[in-house]
Design an enzyme around this catalytic site. Structure first.
Site, short mmCIF file in Angstrom:
data_model
loop_
_atom_site.label_atom_id
_atom_site.label_comp_id
_atom_site.label_asym_id
_atom_site.label_seq_id
_atom_site.Cartn_x
_atom_site.Cartn_y
_atom_site.Cartn_z
CD GLN A 108 -1.28 -0.13 3.68
OE1 GLN A 108 -1.63 -1.18 4.10
NE2 GLN A 108 -1.54 0.98 4.31
CB CYS A 114 -4.41 -1.32 5.55
SG CYS A 114 -5.42 -0.32 6.80
CG HIS A 418 -2.61 -2.34 9.46
ND1 HIS A 418 -2.76 -1.72 8.46
CD2 HIS A 418 -2.01 -3.38 9.17
CE1 HIS A 418 -1.77 -2.07 7.42
NE2 HIS A 418 -1.33 -3.30 7.88
CG ASN A 441 0.91 -5.95 6.91
OD1 ASN A 441 0.10 -5.33 6.47
ND2 ASN A 441 1.81 -5.66 7.83
#
Length: 500
Positions: A108, A114, A418, A441
């Site tokens: 990102q 996110c 997040h 992630n």
């Protein structure tokens, strides 16, 4: 504003009584330990040199303090206090995983997208397999640009709706803080999927300002605040007119649409002109067998054809663990959303163990899990580890961090910051309970273990707040709550309104 939430989880009468008795005993013990003879060095509460002198005399006698001063003058706190034993005890090894690994690891960059990356990473799990393609990403920017436009409209609609409130009203101040920021919640992503569908990343690729969104946000935030004031002034000027309330709203919305045209021009100049959700595009790709293929259709068609039919994304809902509030109830946050008139942000609050159970059930069913957490707490990017006891502050500073999860929320120490995706778990063969979780992630493949993190069970307890579960895999009692009509409305500034 809605009804105020209960401040305790649902307990039996005996459990409530036991808690009150325990709290009373603790107060008595604390009072008995108080030193009522010693007087403060400063009678008026100001800091004095005598305070500092006394503190330094005590500190200078402590050999641990002397060593700490040497170490931390040259080394970062996190680097020096990371426990090797905890790193060793939290390996990137999992015995229950999804049957397919998506690629590549996404990034990102310097943006707060996110939640859109987590959403598209869940969606591509099915899409990449159906396309039989080596590397695949859905366009995060496609959802991003429409989210920005919708948020601008949402903010200006709220400005019209609340134009009678003074500018220093807490709600108006809150709404004006970040009217078009990058973050979002899962229900907001579901709104976008229903309205706009999805496209492969090559159809609407990244730009400088999608990856580095701060300059765009700064410009649009300033202009939107100006737009809100323009609408407020127009609203005030219409109050003495002979127009009906409906006609006044119509005039305001006409002006709003004129202002939103500016937003569209800025967005398309910096992010590009996106495909229309109902206009066809052509996607050309090469599959794993090396065969060139072509697909044609609309973004909505692509979403329907290439995402999961067994577990439709728009039929999933959020479980949260918020120990401040009563469990087994449904919550929303006042004025939170992105598409005006769209799906509201809703949560079912339940015990943290039930969130874990939902994760395990999803992984065993072959479905990746979107989750929201406070990623900056007790985590290490280098090793890709999230563990609640990762750092040894007590040995270096003689302090213990004792806030509970509820207390962190109450004092603004923690919130959902997040969103990521759980792709595997390691289950204890004896107890059947999860020990750790594999996390995908969106910070690129140089972060963590080639883009993946390991989350310990205790970190989940303390810092995971949300798990998104398909209704087809949800426990029946939780699904019943999710589909019910009762809802507790939290204030707009509540931590549960934080946008990941």
């Amino acid at each position: 504003m809605g009804s105020q939430p209960s401040k305790t989880a649902q307990l039996t009468a005996q459990e409530v009584l036991n808690e009150k008795l325990s709290a009373s005993r603790n107060l008595v013990e604390d009072f008995e330990r108080l030193d009522l003879e010693t007087k403060p060095a400063s009678a008026n509460g100001s800091l004095t040199l005598a305070n500092i002198k006394n503190w330094e005399q005590e500190a200078s006698k402590d050999p641990t303090q002397s060593l700490s001063r040497v170490v931390f003058s040259q080394t970062a706190i996190a680097s020096a206090l990371k426990k090797a034993s905890n790193i060793k005890a939290t390996p990137h090894i999992f015995n229950t995983a999804l049957p397919f690994t998506t690629s590549p690891v996404t990034n990102q960059n310097s943006s707060g997208r996110c939640w859109l990356f987590a959403t598209t990473n869940v969606l591509r799990f099915t899409a990449q397999q159906k396309l039989n393609i080596e590397d695949f990403q859905l366009s995060q920017s496609y959802l991003f640009i429409y989210d920005k436009l919708e948020k601008a409209n949402y903010y200006l609609e709220l400005s019209i709706e609340n134009a009678n409130l003074p500018l220093d009203d807490r709600l108006i101040e809150h709404l004006s803080k970040a009217p078009i920021n990058d973050g979002g919640q899962y229900d907001m992503a579901a709104n976008l999927l229903e309205q706009y569908g999805v496209v492969p990343q090559p159809i609407f690729p990244e730009t400088y300002h999608s990856a580095q969104s701060s300059p765009l946000n700064t410009l649009l935030t300033t202009r939107l605040r100006e737009h809100a004031l323009i609408l407020r002034r127009l609203h005030a000027s219409l109050q003495g007119s002979s127009l009906t309330a409906q006609d006044r709203t119509s005039v305001l919305r006409t002006k709003k649409e004129e202002l939103l045209q500016e937003v569209w021009r800025v967005l398309t100049a910096t992010l590009g002109v996106p495909p229309s959700p109902e206009e066809k595009f052509t996607y050309e790709f090469v599959d794993k067998a090396g065969v060139a293929k072509v697909w044609e259709g609309t973004p909505k068609d692509f979403y329907k054809q290439f995402t999961s039919k067994a577990y439709p994304a728009t039929e999933a809902f959020s479980l949260i663990n918020d120990p401040r509030n009563a469990y087994n109830k449904r919550y929303t946050v006042n004025k939170l959303g992105n598409i005006w008139g769209g799906r509201p942000v809703l949560y079912v609050n339940t015990e943290v163990e039930r969130l874990k159970d939902a994760v395990v059930k999803c992984i065993k069913a072959g479905h990746p899990v979107f989750f929201g957490c406070d990623v900056g707490q007790s985590s290490d990017k280098t090793n890709g580890i999230m563990d609640a006891n990762l750092y040894d502050y007590q040995s270096a500073f003689d302090i213990k961090l004792t806030l509970t999860k509820a207390e962190r929320l109450q004092v603004n120490e923690s919130s959902m910051t997040h969103a990521m995706v759980i792709t595997a778990v390691h289950i204890d063969p004896t107890t059947g309970k999860p020990i750790r979780f594999k996390v995908e992630n969106s910070w690129g493949d140089t972060s963590g273990d080639k883009g993946y993190y390991v989350m310990s069970d205790n970190w989940f307890d303390e810092y995971v707040y949300q798990v998104v579960v398909p209704k087809q895999l949800a426990d029946k009692d939780l699904l019943k709550i999710a589909e019910g009509s009762d809802v507790v409305v939290l204030p707009a500034w509540d931590p549960m309104g934080a946008l990941a």
